[in-house]
Design an enzyme around this catalytic site. Sequence first.
Site, PDB file in Angstrom:
ATOM      1  N   GLU A 176     -49.329 -42.079   4.899  1.00  0.00           N
ATOM      2  CA  GLU A 176     -48.923 -42.814   3.686  1.00  0.00           C
ATOM      3  C   GLU A 176     -49.154 -41.994   2.418  1.00  0.00           C
ATOM      4  O   GLU A 176     -50.256 -41.984   1.875  1.00  0.00           O
ATOM      5  CB  GLU A 176     -49.701 -44.140   3.586  1.00  0.00           C
ATOM      6  CG  GLU A 176     -49.323 -44.938   2.342  1.00  0.00           C
ATOM      7  CD  GLU A 176     -50.063 -46.275   2.198  1.00  0.00           C
ATOM      8  OE1 GLU A 176     -51.014 -46.525   2.964  1.00  0.00           O
ATOM      9  OE2 GLU A 176     -49.700 -47.042   1.310  1.00  0.00           O
ATOM     10  N   LYS A 218     -45.220 -44.002   5.925  1.00  0.00           N
ATOM     11  CA  LYS A 218     -45.309 -45.189   5.049  1.00  0.00           C
ATOM     12  C   LYS A 218     -45.132 -44.742   3.604  1.00  0.00           C
ATOM     13  O   LYS A 218     -46.098 -44.413   2.920  1.00  0.00           O
ATOM     14  CB  LYS A 218     -46.658 -45.881   5.258  1.00  0.00           C
ATOM     15  CG  LYS A 218     -46.896 -47.071   4.340  1.00  0.00           C
ATOM     16  CD  LYS A 218     -47.994 -47.971   4.866  1.00  0.00           C
ATOM     17  CE  LYS A 218     -48.330 -49.057   3.883  1.00  0.00           C
ATOM     18  NZ  LYS A 218     -49.168 -50.116   4.470  1.00  0.00           N
TER      19      LYS A 218
HETATM   20  P1  13P Z   1     -49.064 -52.948  -0.660  1.00  0.00           P
HETATM   21  O1  13P Z   1     -47.894 -53.397   0.145  1.00  0.00           O
HETATM   22  O2  13P Z   1     -49.781 -54.083  -1.371  1.00  0.00           O
HETATM   23  O3  13P Z   1     -48.747 -51.794  -1.560  1.00  0.00           O
HETATM   24  O4  13P Z   1     -50.139 -52.435   0.375  1.00  0.00           O
HETATM   25  C1  13P Z   1     -49.743 -51.626   1.414  1.00  0.00           C
HETATM   26  C2  13P Z   1     -50.809 -50.688   1.750  1.00  0.00           C
HETATM   27  O5  13P Z   1     -51.225 -50.625   2.875  1.00  0.00           O
HETATM   28  C3  13P Z   1     -51.340 -49.817   0.685  1.00  0.00           C
HETATM   29  O6  13P Z   1     -52.126 -48.810   1.250  1.00  0.00           O
END
Ligand code: 13P
Length: 346
Positions: A176, A218
């Site tokens: 991510e 992500k």
């Molecule tokens: P949000 O969808 O609230 O941005 O959170 C996703 C997430 O896992 C952030 O690390």
Amino acid sequence: MNLDTESTARTLLADGKGILAADETPGTLTKRFDALGIPSTEQSRRTYREMLFTAPDAATFISGVIMQDETIRQKSSTGTPLAQLLASRGIVPGIKVDTGAKPLALAPGETVTEGLDGLRDRLAEYRGMGAGFAKWRAVIHIADGRPSGPCVIVNAHALARYAALCQEASLVPIVEPEVLMDGSHSIERCEEVTGMVLHAVFQALSEQRVALESMLLKPNMIVPGTASSRPASVEEVATATLGCLRRNVPAAVPGIVFLSGGQSDRLATAHLNAINRLPGPKPWKITFSYGRALQDAALEAWHGRDDNVKAAQEALSHRARCNGASSLGRYTDEMEATSSIRYPTP
Ligand code: 13P
């Protein structure tokens, strides 16, 4: 090739499903509880997570749940470990393993995500507790002169080190790299920075021999900064996002699971739907891994009270159903209209 992790990735990407990110640290969840006057204790956080994980329709639209260290060690009110409770419902338990974004030396206003020390041992322990996948979030800020080159490189390097350790431990890494929405930048600047960051991340993953077939990406969507003077339509966001991903994400990656990043819940659903409806090649599954966009309405409905559990679970199931439809490009406004739950317009 690790058959275990490839099959976990496939399970997470089942048609019409996505991931619930419920991995807020106790500190972050306390802030969300405080805003609604809900006392935050280990017990109240457990009650909240159990409420989410047992929502009647959850397993129909949610393939995996990302937990945090406190949660994966907790048991349900009937004494079942929460990871086991999820698995018994056909939901893959996951775990956030980074220890947070810390100030990056000699780079004012920038961060590097930490958590590599001792990670091999922690991954083995989480695997033993039933986790099938993991998550690590790098945070990139857009501002004048930011992100700097070194900030992008160190965060990409750390993501790749984490992903390699996950695959060694037979866990699917969710990689991510989040480019934040904060700021007055344009949608074009978000696209430029996100493209550069994705390029650096896939270079680092390749250098460190991470199997792209056994990971999920992500990313953020391509949106203007929250203080930008020029808003973007749903179509513009979808087109810019898919274009940026096509240019930068190899086709070997099985799935892209978006974060919501502070978008309103309905807008996050509409964007995902629009991306999936665009014509042209999409070599990966495209679905959600939302935190706030799945939980906000449920938390608001729950307000810390037992007698609100049913309404809160319905709120979560409704958002999950809408996002599940969006992951197939089948979301419609009528789906919101037929819900008994009322949301503020986005
Ligand atoms: P949000 O969808 O609230 O941005 O959170 C996703 C997430 O896992 C952030 O690390």
